[in-house]
Motif scaffolding. Structure first.
Motif, PDB file in Angstrom:
ATOM      1  N   ASP A 132       0.847  -1.188   0.000  1.00  0.00           N
ATOM      2  CA  ASP A 132       0.000   0.000   0.000  1.00  0.00           C
ATOM      3  C   ASP A 132       0.885   1.241   0.000  1.00  0.00           C
ATOM      4  N   PRO A 133       0.526   2.276  -0.745  1.00  0.00           N
ATOM      5  CA  PRO A 133       1.366   3.488  -0.761  1.00  0.00           C
ATOM      6  C   PRO A 133       1.325   4.273   0.554  1.00  0.00           C
ATOM      7  N   ARG A 134       0.339   3.976   1.363  1.00  0.00           N
ATOM      8  CA  ARG A 134       0.236   4.685   2.643  1.00  0.00           C
ATOM      9  C   ARG A 134       0.943   3.899   3.743  1.00  0.00           C
ATOM     10  N   TRP A 135       1.198   4.589   4.852  1.00  0.00           N
ATOM     11  CA  TRP A 135       1.880   3.977   5.988  1.00  0.00           C
ATOM     12  C   TRP A 135       1.109   4.239   7.272  1.00  0.00           C
ATOM     13  N   GLY A 136       1.517   3.512   8.298  1.00  0.00           N
ATOM     14  CA  GLY A 136       1.015   3.823   9.625  1.00  0.00           C
ATOM     15  C   GLY A 136       1.625   5.128  10.108  1.00  0.00           C
ATOM     16  N   SER A 137       1.183   5.606  11.259  1.00  0.00           N
ATOM     17  CA  SER A 137       1.601   6.943  11.688  1.00  0.00           C
ATOM     18  C   SER A 137       2.244   6.999  13.067  1.00  0.00           C
ATOM     19  N   VAL A 138       2.162   5.923  13.848  1.00  0.00           N
ATOM     20  CA  VAL A 138       2.637   6.005  15.220  1.00  0.00           C
ATOM     21  C   VAL A 138       4.167   6.067  15.296  1.00  0.00           C
ATOM     22  N   VAL A 139       4.840   5.461  14.291  1.00  0.00           N
ATOM     23  CA  VAL A 139       6.294   5.597  14.151  1.00  0.00           C
ATOM     24  C   VAL A 139       6.580   5.978  12.703  1.00  0.00           C
ATOM     25  N   GLY A 140       7.801   6.420  12.435  1.00  0.00           N
ATOM     26  CA  GLY A 140       8.173   6.810  11.085  1.00  0.00           C
ATOM     27  C   GLY A 140       8.106   5.632  10.110  1.00  0.00           C
ATOM     28  N   ALA A 141       7.884   5.933   8.825  1.00  0.00           N
ATOM     29  CA  ALA A 141       7.764   4.894   7.800  1.00  0.00           C
ATOM     30  C   ALA A 141       9.007   4.010   7.735  1.00  0.00           C
ATOM     31  N   GLU A 142      10.180   4.555   8.053  1.00  0.00           N
ATOM     32  CA  GLU A 142      11.422   3.783   7.980  1.00  0.00           C
ATOM     33  C   GLU A 142      11.444   2.625   8.981  1.00  0.00           C
ATOM     34  N   TRP A 143      10.580   2.674   9.994  1.00  0.00           N
ATOM     35  CA  TRP A 143      10.533   1.612  10.997  1.00  0.00           C
ATOM     36  C   TRP A 143       9.407   0.607  10.730  1.00  0.00           C
ATOM     37  N   GLN A 144       8.763   0.716   9.560  1.00  0.00           N
ATOM     38  CA  GLN A 144       7.609  -0.144   9.280  1.00  0.00           C
ATOM     39  C   GLN A 144       7.880  -1.182   8.181  1.00  0.00           C
TER      40      GLN A 144
END
Length: 397
Positions: A132-144
Motif C-alpha cells: 500500500d502506498p500509505r503507511w502507519g503513523s505512530v512511528v516513522g515509515a522507515e521503521w515499518q
C-alpha cells in the motif's frame, strides 16, 4: 453383506467411534475458545484496573497496549490520541517497535491510514502493508518495513472519537470473527481509558484554576483591608510570609500549610464588620469601642465558617488574639487549647506590628522587639514557638 451381523456391528462401532472423535474435537475446540475468552476477560480486567488507578495517560496506555499486544498476538501496537482543537491525531504511546514514537507527527483526519480510520470511524485492515502506498503513523515509515499485516481501529467513547489504535504484525494472517470481536472490545475499552484519564486531568486542572482564583480573591480581600487602614499597609503580606516560614520550621507541611497561609492573609477579615469611626480612630478607644474591636474575631468566624473552602483556615482569624495564659479574647482559651496556627501567627503579628512605623510611635528595633517577645513567652505566647521564632529571625538576619 450389510445384513451380516458382524459387518453391521463393525459399521455401527465405526460410526460410534467417529461420532465420539468428532464430539471430542468439538469439546476441545469449545474448551480452547472458552480459554481464549477467559484470557481475554482477564486482559480486559487488567485494563479496567489500569483505568481505575491510573491518573496519567501514558501509564494507562502502556498497560493497555501491553494487553492488546499479548492478547491479539501482534508484534507492535501504538495509540494516536485525537486533539479536537486541531482535528489531528498525535502519536502518544507505542510498544514493540525498533524505532521511537513519532511525537512530532500530527495526522489530519482523513490523512494516512490512521486518519482515514478516524474520519470514517471504521477499521482499516491491510493484509500486506508493504503493497500500500500509505503507511502507519505512530512511528516513522522507515521503521515499518518489516511489517505485513496492519490495522487502524478508531477508539470511540459515547460516540466521541478519542483516538486510533494501530496494530502491526510481521506475518500475514487473516483473523477470524472472534479475533475482530476482541479487537473491537479492546478499542472500546481503550477509548474509555483515555476518556477517563483525560476527564480526571481536566477536573484536576479546573480544580487548580479554581484554587488559584480563590487565593487571588483572598489576597484581594487582604489588600483591600490594608488599603483601608494606611497604618497597616503591606502588613497582611508580611505576616503571611513570615508565618508560613515559621510554620515550615515547626514541621507543618502540605494542606495544613496552605490553610495557615490563607488564614494569615485573612486574619483581620472580621474588621470588615467594625465601623470606620472606630476602626480608623486616631485617639484612644473607650470601653465600648474596645469591646466592639474585640468582636472582630467573632465576625471573622461568622463570615468564614459557612464557606467550606475557608473553614479549615479559620483558626487564625478566630483565635489569633487568644493568649497562652488565657487572658486573650474572644473565648479566653489557654495553652494548647489555642490552635497551633493561631499560636504561631500571634507571635508574628505582634513582631510585625512593633517593628513597623506608626503615626503615634516610631518602629521598634529588631532586638527590642525580640526582647519583648521573649519576656512574654509563657504569658502571651507559646514558649516553645517563641524559641523557634527567635532562631528563625536570627538565622534570617
Amino acid at each position: 453383506m450389510v445384513a451380516d451381523p458382524d459387518i453391521a456391528a463393525f459399521v455401527l462401532n465405526y460410526h460410534d467411534i467417529t461420532d465420539r472423535v468428532r464430539a471430542t474435537e468439538a469439546a476441545k475446540d469449545l474448551n480452547a475458545q472458552l480459554e481464549r475468552r477467559m484470557l481475554h476477560l482477564q486482559a480486559l480486567r487488567r485494563i479496567d484496573m489500569a483505568i481505575t488507578n491510573a491518573v496519567d495517560v501514558a501509564l494507562a496506555l502502556d498497560i493497555f497496549l501491553e494487553q492488546v499486544q499479548a492478547d491479539l498476538k501482534v508484534d507492535a501496537a501504538g495509540v494516536l490520541l485525537y486533539d479536537a482543537h486541531t482535528q489531528t491525531l498525535q502519536p502518544t504511546a507505542a510498544r514493540g517497535f525498533d524505532g521511537d514514537l513519532d511525537r512530532e507527527a500530527r495526522v489530519p483526519l482523513g490523512a494516512a491510514l490512521a486518519g482515514y480510520a478516524a474520519l470514517e470511524q471504521r477499521t482499516v485492515y491491510l493484509q500486506d502493508l508493504q503493497r500500500d502506498p500509505r503507511w502507519g503513523s505512530v512511528v516513522g515509515a522507515e521503521w515499518q518495513s518489516s511489517y505485513a499485516a496492519y490495522w487502524a481501529v478508531p477508539m470511540l467513547a459515547k460516540g466521541q472519537l478519542q483516538g486510533v489504535i494501530e496494530l502491526y504484525a510481521t506475518h500475514t494472517f487473516v483473523p477470524d470473527a472472534e479475533w475482530f470481536e476482541f479487537l473491537e472490545t479492546f478499542a472500546d475499552q481503550g477509548a474509555i481509558a483515555v476518556e477517563s484519564v483525560l476527564l480526571f486531568r481536566s477536573l484536576e486542572r479546573s480544580n487548580i484554576e479554581l484554587q488559584l482564583a480563590y487565593d487571588k480573591t483572598i489576597e484581594g480581600w487582604a489588600y483591600a483591608l490594608d488599603l483601608k487602614d494606611e497604618e497597616t499597609a503591606g502588613h497582611s503580606q508580611r505576616v503571611t510570609q513570615m508565618t508560613v516560614r515559621l510554620a515550615r520550621r515547626l514541621g507543618v507541611e502540605g494542606k495544613e500549610l496552605t490553610h495557615i497561609q490563607r488564614g494569615a492573609l485573612l486574619h483581620d477579615i472580621g474588621k470588615m464588620g467594625i465601623p470606620d469611626s472606630v476602626l480608623l480612630k486616631r485617639g484612644p478607644l473607650d470601653v465600648e469601642e474596645r469591646a466592639l474591636i474585640e468582636q472582630h474575631p467573632v465576625y471573622a468566624f461568622d463570615l468564614l465558617s459557612p464557606i467550606d473552602f475557608l473553614r479549615p483556615a479559620i483558626d487564625i482569624p478566630y483565635c489569633h488574639h487568644e493568649q497562652w495564659d488565657g487572658s486573650g479574647y474572644p473565648r479566653g482559651l489557654a495553652g494548647e487549647e489555642i490552635p497551633l496556627p493561631a499560636r504561631i501567627f500571634a507571635i508574628v503579628d505582634v513582631y510585625d506590628a512593633l517593628t513597623s512605623e506608626r503615626p503615634y510611635r516610631s518602629a521598634w528595633s529588631r532586638e527590642r522587639t525580640l526582647e519583648f517577645v521573649r519576656e512574654h513567652a509563657g504569658s502571651q505566647f507559646d514558649p516553645e514557638i517563641v524559641e523557634a521564632f527567635m532562631a528563625m529571625v536570627r538565622a534570617e538576619s
